[in-house]
Write an enzyme that holds these catalytic residues in place. Sequence first.
Site, PDB file in Angstrom:
ATOM      1  N   ASP A   1       0.829  -1.209   0.000  1.00  0.00           N
ATOM      2  CA  ASP A   1       0.000   0.000   0.000  1.00  0.00           C
ATOM      3  C   ASP A   1       0.863   1.260   0.000  1.00  0.00           C
ATOM      4  OD1 ASP A   1       0.913  -0.178   2.576  1.00  0.00           O
ATOM      5  OD2 ASP A   1      -1.054  -0.109   3.530  1.00  0.00           O
TER       6      ASP A   1
ATOM      7  N   GLU B   1       8.848  -4.023  10.744  1.00  0.00           N
ATOM      8  CA  GLU B   1       9.237  -2.708  10.218  1.00  0.00           C
ATOM      9  C   GLU B   1       9.692  -1.793  11.357  1.00  0.00           C
ATOM     10  OE1 GLU B   1       6.479  -0.951   7.447  1.00  0.00           O
ATOM     11  OE2 GLU B   1       7.530   0.967   7.456  1.00  0.00           O
TER      12      GLU B   1
HETATM   13  O1  KIV Z   1       3.543  -1.191   1.535  1.00  0.00           O
HETATM   14  C1  KIV Z   1       4.742  -1.470   1.705  1.00  0.00           C
HETATM   15  O2  KIV Z   1       5.618  -1.073   0.926  1.00  0.00           O
HETATM   16  C2  KIV Z   1       5.109  -2.270   2.871  1.00  0.00           C
HETATM   17  C3  KIV Z   1       6.559  -2.526   3.115  1.00  0.00           C
HETATM   18  C4  KIV Z   1       7.208  -1.340   3.693  1.00  0.00           C
HETATM   19  C5  KIV Z   1       6.765  -3.725   3.958  1.00  0.00           C
HETATM   20  O3  KIV Z   1       4.260  -2.688   3.592  1.00  0.00           O
END
Ligand code: KIV
Length: 263
Positions: free
Chosen positions: A43, A180
């Site tokens: 997302d 994260e």
């Molecule tokens: O949406 C995204 O790019 C993510 C990553 C940072 C793991 O969820």
Amino acid sequence: MKSILDFQKKKLIKEKISMITCYDYSFARIIAETKIDCILVGDSSAQVMHGHNTTLNSSTAVIALHTAAVAKGSPNKFLIADMPFLSTRKGLKNSMDQVEKLMKAGAQAVKIEGAEGHLELIKHIVESGVPVMGHLGLTPQSIHQIGGPKVQGKAQEAADKILADSVALEKAGCFSLVLECVPNDLAKKITAALKIPTIGIGAGSSTDGQVLVLQDMLGMNKDFKPKFLKKYLNGFDLISEALNSYVTEVKNAEFPSKEQSYE
Ligand code: KIV
């Protein structure tokens, strides 16, 4: 990597997993010919592709559109699609409808942020035959609740909660877990405690794999410089230079040359 069994295998043989985000067909075609293990249609596309400040503006329809394009460009890579903001919070039927859209668009798994309030749903999705990737630590869909893009789990109590949530997600059936922006030591502890692989972003080098946002690691946004990011290319300058060379050649009537012209 072709299936979730490969994730398990890589953890067992201690081979690191490389994941990258992708949102479009052109980049997906390039990734298809690299050694990247798996692709996340994240997302983060709300920010990277659509210019929003947060991931909150994402939607299942938009992620499904990106997923379909990436699936066409990288049919050989395992593809995970993000369940966007609030798509898991409006009842079981609604959540399953979103899962269905993402899987029918070409994903092989979905990713869900956070554990609280999601454990029963994750069990149900997994029992329905859809693999689920968890996501803990900094969960950008809760950015306003968290108070900003801060490292999570620095205090002991917060670290204990992330560890407990990790174990609960594994128990609920997640096949892997994104961590994260958590301290290295916490990521190491969680990675050792779980049978499923952890994939880190801003979580140090002890996780079972790493993920980066493609455009960030290619240096496309010159103003985005979080501590965890390594830019493997100076994409902003390289692309600017190419565009300016084109402009100069057009102005000087050097492009198109005979080579690019029909007789
Ligand atoms: O949406 C995204 O790019 C993510 C990553 C940072 C793991 O969820």
